[in-house]
Design a protein around this motif. Structure first.
Motif, PDB file in Angstrom:
ATOM      1  N   SER A   1      47.404   9.327 -29.756  1.00 45.06           N
ATOM      2  CA  SER A   1      46.209   8.815 -29.655  1.00 45.06           C
ATOM      3  C   SER A   1      45.667   9.344 -28.306  1.00 45.06           C
ATOM      4  CB  SER A   1      46.419   7.420 -29.640  1.00 45.06           C
ATOM      5  OG  SER A   1      45.658   6.652 -29.121  1.00 45.06           O
ATOM      6  N   GLN A   2      46.528   9.092 -27.107  1.00 49.96           N
ATOM      7  CA  GLN A   2      45.958   9.483 -25.876  1.00 49.96           C
ATOM      8  C   GLN A   2      45.628  11.076 -25.585  1.00 49.96           C
ATOM      9  OE1 GLN A   2      45.668   7.312 -22.581  1.00 49.96           O
ATOM     10  NE2 GLN A   2      45.385   6.071 -24.326  1.00 49.96           N
ATOM     11  N   GLY A   3      46.540  11.742 -26.095  1.00 56.54           N
ATOM     12  CA  GLY A   3      46.104  13.196 -26.068  1.00 56.54           C
ATOM     13  C   GLY A   3      44.904  13.515 -26.737  1.00 56.54           C
ATOM     14  N   LEU A   4      44.733  12.995 -27.914  1.00 58.53           N
ATOM     15  CA  LEU A   4      43.657  13.226 -28.814  1.00 58.53           C
ATOM     16  C   LEU A   4      42.430  12.736 -28.060  1.00 58.53           C
ATOM     17  CD1 LEU A   4      43.076  14.370 -31.558  1.00 58.53           C
ATOM     18  CD2 LEU A   4      42.855  12.121 -32.507  1.00 58.53           C
ATOM     19  N   GLN A   5      42.531  11.618 -27.559  1.00 60.16           N
ATOM     20  CA  GLN A   5      41.188  11.254 -26.636  1.00 60.16           C
ATOM     21  C   GLN A   5      41.116  12.000 -25.226  1.00 60.16           C
ATOM     22  OE1 GLN A   5      41.866   6.885 -25.769  1.00 60.16           O
ATOM     23  NE2 GLN A   5      39.601   6.521 -25.407  1.00 60.16           N
ATOM     24  N   LEU A   6      42.037  12.401 -24.612  1.00 56.26           N
ATOM     25  CA  LEU A   6      41.666  13.330 -23.558  1.00 56.26           C
ATOM     26  C   LEU A   6      41.118  14.713 -24.094  1.00 56.26           C
ATOM     27  CD1 LEU A   6      44.913  12.455 -21.376  1.00 56.26           C
ATOM     28  CD2 LEU A   6      42.511  11.827 -20.858  1.00 56.26           C
ATOM     29  N   GLY A   7      41.822  15.311 -25.279  1.00 57.39           N
ATOM     30  CA  GLY A   7      41.533  16.309 -25.694  1.00 57.39           C
ATOM     31  C   GLY A   7      39.925  16.426 -26.138  1.00 57.39           C
ATOM     32  N   LEU A   8      39.588  15.232 -26.725  1.00 59.21           N
ATOM     33  CA  LEU A   8      38.228  15.067 -27.161  1.00 59.21           C
ATOM     34  C   LEU A   8      37.268  15.187 -25.817  1.00 59.21           C
ATOM     35  CD1 LEU A   8      38.378  12.665 -30.085  1.00 59.21           C
ATOM     36  CD2 LEU A   8      38.344  15.119 -30.302  1.00 59.21           C
ATOM     37  N   VAL A   9      37.704  14.324 -25.081  1.00 55.68           N
ATOM     38  CA  VAL A   9      36.751  14.089 -23.794  1.00 55.68           C
ATOM     39  C   VAL A   9      36.690  15.694 -23.057  1.00 55.68           C
ATOM     40  CG1 VAL A   9      37.080  12.992 -21.541  1.00 55.68           C
ATOM     41  CG2 VAL A   9      37.385  11.651 -23.401  1.00 55.68           C
ATOM     42  N   HIS A  10      37.849  16.321 -23.082  1.00 51.10           N
ATOM     43  CA  HIS A  10      37.882  17.467 -22.248  1.00 51.10           C
ATOM     44  C   HIS A  10      36.959  18.526 -23.004  1.00 51.10           C
ATOM     45  CE1 HIS A  10      39.132  20.637 -19.979  1.00 51.10           C
ATOM     46  NE2 HIS A  10      39.493  21.629 -21.120  1.00 51.10           N
ATOM     47  N   ALA A  11      37.127  18.361 -24.336  1.00 56.43           N
ATOM     48  CA  ALA A  11      36.387  19.251 -25.162  1.00 56.43           C
ATOM     49  C   ALA A  11      34.478  18.854 -25.249  1.00 56.43           C
ATOM     50  CB  ALA A  11      36.740  19.375 -26.852  1.00 56.43           C
ATOM     51  N   VAL A  12      34.438  17.755 -24.978  1.00 54.94           N
ATOM     52  CA  VAL A  12      33.069  17.329 -24.765  1.00 54.94           C
ATOM     53  C   VAL A  12      32.560  17.659 -23.494  1.00 54.94           C
ATOM     54  CG1 VAL A  12      31.586  15.205 -24.790  1.00 54.94           C
ATOM     55  CG2 VAL A  12      33.153  15.527 -26.686  1.00 54.94           C
ATOM     56  N   GLU A  13      33.142  17.791 -22.357  1.00 59.02           N
ATOM     57  CA  GLU A  13      32.865  17.785 -21.245  1.00 59.02           C
ATOM     58  C   GLU A  13      31.858  18.972 -20.732  1.00 59.02           C
ATOM     59  OE1 GLU A  13      36.066  16.706 -17.742  1.00 59.02           O
ATOM     60  OE2 GLU A  13      36.312  18.532 -18.620  1.00 59.02           O
ATOM     61  N   PRO A  14      31.759  19.912 -21.207  1.00 60.65           N
ATOM     62  CA  PRO A  14      30.480  21.037 -20.986  1.00 60.65           C
ATOM     63  C   PRO A  14      29.238  20.559 -21.767  1.00 60.65           C
ATOM     64  CG  PRO A  14      32.669  22.029 -21.665  1.00 60.65           C
ATOM     65  CD  PRO A  14      32.721  20.581 -22.052  1.00 60.65           C
ATOM     66  N   PHE A  15      29.225  19.823 -22.669  1.00 56.93           N
ATOM     67  CA  PHE A  15      28.019  19.640 -23.473  1.00 56.93           C
ATOM     68  C   PHE A  15      27.522  18.343 -22.781  1.00 56.93           C
ATOM     69  CE2 PHE A  15      31.267  21.755 -25.872  1.00 56.93           C
ATOM     70  CZ  PHE A  15      30.503  23.067 -26.147  1.00 56.93           C
ATOM     71  N   GLU A  16      26.308  18.547 -22.309  1.00 57.58           N
ATOM     72  CA  GLU A  16      25.550  17.209 -21.713  1.00 57.58           C
ATOM     73  C   GLU A  16      24.728  16.551 -22.746  1.00 57.58           C
ATOM     74  OE1 GLU A  16      24.608  17.508 -17.336  1.00 57.58           O
ATOM     75  OE2 GLU A  16      24.737  19.627 -18.074  1.00 57.58           O
ATOM     76  N   LEU A  17      23.959  17.395 -23.531  1.00 59.77           N
ATOM     77  CA  LEU A  17      22.933  17.073 -24.404  1.00 59.77           C
ATOM     78  C   LEU A  17      23.124  18.068 -25.389  1.00 59.77           C
ATOM     79  CD1 LEU A  17      19.947  15.880 -22.386  1.00 59.77           C
ATOM     80  CD2 LEU A  17      21.592  14.282 -23.471  1.00 59.77           C
ATOM     81  N   ILE A  18      22.977  17.506 -27.077  1.00 59.72           N
ATOM     82  CA  ILE A  18      22.753  18.497 -27.761  1.00 59.72           C
ATOM     83  C   ILE A  18      21.599  18.123 -28.769  1.00 59.72           C
ATOM     84  CG2 ILE A  18      23.845  19.463 -29.888  1.00 59.72           C
ATOM     85  CD1 ILE A  18      26.484  18.833 -28.554  1.00 59.72           C
ATOM     86  N   VAL A  19      20.635  18.921 -29.039  1.00 59.04           N
ATOM     87  CA  VAL A  19      19.620  18.721 -29.721  1.00 59.04           C
ATOM     88  C   VAL A  19      19.832  19.639 -31.044  1.00 59.04           C
ATOM     89  CG1 VAL A  19      17.177  19.147 -30.033  1.00 59.04           C
ATOM     90  CG2 VAL A  19      18.167  18.465 -28.056  1.00 59.04           C
ATOM     91  N   GLY A  20      19.608  18.713 -32.433  1.00 59.68           N
ATOM     92  CA  GLY A  20      19.857  19.759 -33.715  1.00 59.68           C
ATOM     93  C   GLY A  20      19.331  18.860 -34.667  1.00 59.68           C
ATOM     94  N   ALA A  21      19.098  19.282 -35.975  1.00 61.95           N
ATOM     95  CA  ALA A  21      18.549  18.872 -36.880  1.00 61.95           C
ATOM     96  C   ALA A  21      18.808  17.285 -37.093  1.00 61.95           C
ATOM     97  CB  ALA A  21      18.837  19.478 -38.215  1.00 61.95           C
TER      98      ALA A  21
END
Lengths: 230, 406
Positions: free
Chosen positions: B42-62
């Motif tokens: 659970s913690q690893g997944l959360q940290l992994g998700l947070v780490h994965a999201v870090e570079p992306f501040e905003l995303i615009v899409g359909a």
């Protein structure tokens, strides 16, 4: 002996156990005096209080009434009873005397450590040699005959040369030959260490080997009834 | 009595009752392992998700599900919602509230590895202004715009079988679909980003667009070459000019019927909260298993203690003090519990690493969990409660041994 002070003095000793129907008297002993080196057979029918007397002397239970003085002092209170037993008492039961998970030698070494016996290993080994069971020292009790177990129990009981050596029907589970060996050992070793030896027995052959016999009589009457004097 | 002798007696008792000892150790190890593994995953997944999201501040899409947009863009999972027009990207690029905008095109893959069409400005993305660029080239070079060149993400380079200089053809869709006829050549390999984008294969966006136009709108090939006209992008990574501008941009997209703007970090937290509901149920199951383990342990110790009443009486007759008797019994239980808890911790870690390995294989999310007090909570609680309960059982056993033997 006759001139020395008594090691053990018992006056009006009574022990009662609580039962659903009220307190039941397990032992009444009006008077007993014994000196270091004495060997006494405690006899009497089942329920007369032989085992209870030994338990009282070993401070395993407290008397309901009366006094036990040992070496001029009252038997220590329960708080000190463990230390009292470790230093002053050697005890041999009818059977199952040894810790089953430990070898014969380990049984002796554990007892020696509890009693603070110096040079415990040498002392244990020499006792086992004397009792003719040194070759069995690494065996666990389950691998020994009853006779061998009782000899080991005697070795453990005299390991720290206790002033008070108690044996509760030590030959009851043994054949005549082994009973003779165990009694010889008990009497010899007690004499060597000048221990006061009390052996509870109902065996006439054993009784005859003692110069002094204390006879208890059965008394299952309720409190207030007087038990027989020895 | 010396401590070593107490330990010797306790350990001999445990060895002599190997089955009971094994039962306690196994039950405790299983329950602690389960709790630790669940916590770590659970913690690893959360940290992994947070780490994965870090570079992306905003995303615009359909317009569509924000979770799908997040999963598709950040985690390279799920199919894209759809595309937005090139002019939408151009508009964003020119917006004063936008610091930088990087267009992305999705939809193709190579042996399951997603193709990301992008531009060179992706190399300028940084997690924090002071950080080095998020995506760096470790071998070869970045692709040249307008050429059929590709850069492999770290995991794609390690597992796809492609090497520098190799040529390959992509397929339409995430799963193997129709193969495009054009061949890309690998010109570079990216350093690991410790996240899902390690699975990506980067190609020039305009080439990706042209391939799609060629495949699906072949008749309009010549028209599409005019600047941006008819071209589409799947999403745009936006770095806002300021924190306030990020919210102003979000507000401006609220009423947009064709597009959406998401804050990936917030969306990921909401997504994790959804997952967390299942995790909460699992936690209850784990606590129940721990309680059962504790109960089993106490029962085993109770029975084992009852079976040894004669031995305790003998030790007492030998003159072993009451408190030493209690201590030895307590020590036995505590050794068994500690061994179980320690093995459980190892099992939990091993289980979590196996789960991380599977997760990393499938998504390139690389959860890393340092040893924390929270992780040790399950073994510590079980050990503390178990140890106290063992003390109570030991006390009771020692009291019972006050009845003298015959």
């Amino acid at each position: 002996m006759g001139l020395s002070n008594p090691l053990l003095e018992i006056h009006g000793l009574r022990k009662e156990y609580m039962q659903p129907g009220g307190p039941v008297q397990a032992l009444y002993l009006d008077f007993l005096e014994a000196r270091a080196g004495d060997a006494i057979a405690v006899t009497g029918p089942s329920g007369s209080g032989k085992t209870t007397l030994l338990h009282l002397l070993a401070a395993l239970v407290r008397p309901s009434q009366g006094s036990i003085r040992f070496d001029g002092r009252d038997l220590p209170a329960a708080a000190y009873s463990a230390r009292w037993r470790a230093l002053s008492v050697g005890y041999v039961f009818q059977e199952m005397n040894l810790l089953p998970d430990f070898s014969l030698l380990e049984n002796l070494l554990i007892a020696a450590e509890i009693s603070g016996v110096p040079r415990a290993f040498d002392r244990s080994l020499s006792l086992l040699c004397r009792l003719g069971i040194e070759d069995l020292r690494y065996r666990r009790p389950a691998k020994l005959s009853l006779g061998e177990q009782q000899r080991a129990a005697v070795a453990r009981a005299v390991l720290h040369a206790p002033p008070l050596l108690l044996a509760d029907e030590p030959t009851a589970s043994l054949d005549a030959e082994n009973a003779g060996i165990v009694m010889n050992l008990l009497l010899e070793l007690a004499a060597e260490s000048k221990s006061l030896l009390l052996v509870a027995t109902h065996d006439e052959a054993v009784k005859k080997r003692f110069p002094r016999v204390v006879e208890l009589t059965k008394n299952i009457e309720k409190t207030g009834q007087r038990g027989n004097l020895p | 009595m010396k401590s070593s002798t107490k330990l010797f007696i306790a350990s001999r008792h445990l060895r002599s009752r190997a089955f009971q000892t094994f039962s306690v150790v196994a039950v405790v190890a299983f329950s602690v392992g389960l709790a630790v593994a669940l916590f770590l995953v659970s913690q690893g997944l959360q940290l992994g998700l947070v780490h994965a999201v870090e570079p992306f501040e905003l995303i615009v899409g359909a317009k569509g599900s924000p979770y799908q947009l997040l999963l598709n863009t950040v985690f390279l999972q799920d199919a894209p919602i759809g595309n937005i027009g090139w002019e939408d990207y151009a508009e964003l690029s020119d917006d004063v509230r936008v610091g930088s905008a990087v267009p992305l095109g999705f939809g193709d893959s190579y042996r399951g590895y997603p193709i990301i069409g992008t531009v060179s400005s992706l190399l300028d993305v940084r997690v924090r202004p002071s950080d080095p660029p998020w995506l760096r080239i470790t071998q070869g070079r970045w692709f040249e715009e307008g050429r059929f060149e590709a850069v492999l993400g770290a995991q794609a380079a390690a597992r796809s079988g492609l090497r520098l200089g190799d040529g390959f053809r992509t397929s339409h869709g995430i799963v193997a679909g129709d193969e495009h006829s054009e061949e890309y050549r690998v010109v570079g390999i990216a350093e690991t980003v410790q996240g899902p984008w390690d699975r990506a294969i980067f190609v020039p966006l305009e080439i990706l667009q042209s391939v799609h136009e060629h495949e699906h709108e072949g008749e309009h090939e010549s028209e599409s070459e005019s600047e941006g006209e008819g071209k589409e992008v799947t999403t745009v990574l936006v770095h806002p000019a300021s924190y306030a501008d990020a919210y102003r941009l979000a507000v401006s997209y609220q009423n947009d019927s064709g597009k959406q703007l998401i804050f990936p970090a917030q969306t990921a937290i909401r997504l994790f909260a959804l997952i967390g509901r299942g995790e909460a149920f699992l936690s209850i199951v784990v606590y129940a298993v721990e309680a059962c383990a504790l109960l089993t342990t106490l029962l085993v110790l109770y029975w084992s203690g009852a079976a040894r009443s004669r031995e305790r009486m003998l030790l007492r007759v030998l003159g072993l003090p009451f408190k030493t008797l209690v201590f030895i019994s307590w020590l036995e239980g505590t050794i068994a519990l500690s061994t179980g808890a320690f093995l459980g911790e190892l099992l939990g870690r091993a289980g979590a690493h196996a789960a991380f390995s599977l997760l990393g294989e499938a998504t390139a999310i690389q959860p890393t969990v340092p040893l924390t007090l929270q992780e040790c909570l399950a073994p510590l609680v079980l050990l503390s409660v178990g140890s106290l309960s063992t003390l109570a059982v030991a006390w009771r056993d020692a009291r019972n041994s006050e009845e003298p033997p015959r």
